[in-house]
Motif scaffolding. Structure first.
Motif, PDB file in Angstrom:
ATOM      1  N   VAL A 252       7.539   8.274  -2.347  1.00 15.82           N
ATOM      2  CA  VAL A 252       6.778   7.137  -1.826  1.00 15.82           C
ATOM      3  C   VAL A 252       6.123   6.402  -2.992  1.00 15.82           C
ATOM      4  N   VAL A 253       6.180   5.049  -2.993  1.00 15.95           N
ATOM      5  CA  VAL A 253       5.417   4.264  -3.967  1.00 15.95           C
ATOM      6  C   VAL A 253       4.195   3.699  -3.265  1.00 15.95           C
TER       7      VAL A 253
ATOM      8  N   HIS B 121       2.108  -2.647   4.455  1.00 14.23           N
ATOM      9  CA  HIS B 121       1.708  -3.646   3.464  1.00 14.23           C
ATOM     10  C   HIS B 121       0.277  -3.416   2.982  1.00 14.23           C
ATOM     11  N   THR B 122      -0.603  -2.954   3.881  1.00 18.52           N
ATOM     12  CA  THR B 122      -2.011  -2.753   3.537  1.00 18.52           C
ATOM     13  C   THR B 122      -2.482  -1.389   4.015  1.00 18.52           C
TER      14      THR B 122
ATOM     15  N   PHE C 165       0.838  -1.201   0.000  1.00 16.44           N
ATOM     16  CA  PHE C 165       0.000   0.000   0.000  1.00 16.44           C
ATOM     17  C   PHE C 165       0.876   1.256   0.000  1.00 16.44           C
ATOM     18  N   ARG C 166       1.887   1.286   0.862  1.00 11.04           N
ATOM     19  CA  ARG C 166       2.767   2.456   0.945  1.00 11.04           C
ATOM     20  C   ARG C 166       4.167   2.029   1.342  1.00 11.04           C
ATOM     21  N   GLN C 167       5.154   2.561   0.611  1.00 11.74           N
ATOM     22  CA  GLN C 167       6.546   2.348   0.973  1.00 11.74           C
ATOM     23  C   GLN C 167       7.327   3.625   0.719  1.00 11.74           C
ATOM     24  N   VAL C 168       7.927   4.159   1.767  1.00  8.12           N
ATOM     25  CA  VAL C 168       8.759   5.354   1.635  1.00  8.12           C
ATOM     26  C   VAL C 168      10.117   4.921   1.102  1.00  8.12           C
ATOM     27  N   LEU C 169      10.491   5.445  -0.070  1.00  6.07           N
ATOM     28  CA  LEU C 169      11.753   5.068  -0.701  1.00  6.07           C
ATOM     29  C   LEU C 169      12.898   5.992  -0.324  1.00  6.07           C
TER      30      LEU C 169
END
Length: 130
Positions: free
Chosen positions: A31-32, A112-113, A18-22
Motif C-alpha cells: 500500500v502507498v 483519496h483522503t 491518502f491510501r492506495q492498495v497496489l
C-alpha cells in the motif's frame, strides 16, 4: 506477469492519495500512502505485523507511546499488537509505503483522503490481485 515488480520509490513519491492498495497477495499487501502536513494515519492496533518505509518528507513514528523522528529512507516495523501511528510533522506531504502481513484492506481500494478512509468500513475480503 506473476507478482509485483515496480519502482516503488517513484510510485510512492508520485502518489497524492491518502491510501492506495497496489498489490494483494495471499499473505501480504503493498500500500502507498501520502499524509498531508500535520496529518496522521491514526492510532491503531493490528493483529498482524506491518512494515513502513518513508520515501519523502519528515514525520514521527509512535509505537506503544515511544516517539521516533522519521525522514526519507527510514523503515519502521510494527509487531502485531503494538499500538502505532505515523504522523507528518513536516511542511510537505509525507510519502511512504507499507506492507501488511497478512493483508488488511480490500484489493485495489483507493482512499483519496483520510476522511474517505475513515468513512469506509472495507477490510480484506480474501480476494488477491491475481
Amino acid at each position: 506477469m506473476k507478482g509485483y515488480v515496480q519502482d516503488i520509490e517513484a510510485i510512492a513519491i508520485q502518489n497524492e492519495d491518502f491510501r492506495q492498495v497496489l498489490y494483494t497477495a495471499k499473505n501480504c499487501q503493498l500500500v502507498v500512502m501520502a499524509l498531508k502536513p500535520n496529518e496522521e494515519i491514526g492510532a491503531e492496533v493490528h493483529k498482524l505485523d506491518q512494515f513502513f518505509r518513508v520515501e519523502q518528507g519528515t514525520g514521527e513514528a509512535v509505537l506503544d507511546g515511544v516517539r521516533t523522528p522519521l525522514q526519507a529512507g527510514y523503515a519502521v516495523i510494527v509487531p502485531a499488537g503494538a499500538k502505532h501511528n505515523i504522523i507528518n510533522t513536516g511542511t510537505e506531504p509525507l510519502k511512504l509505503y507499507t506492507l501488511y502481513a497478512p493483508p488488511n484492506h480490500r484489493d485495489g481500494v483507493l482512499h483519496h483522503t483520510r476522511a474517505d478512509a475513515e468513512a469506509d468500513t472495507e477490510h480484506f475480503d480474501g480476494k488477491t490481485s491475481e
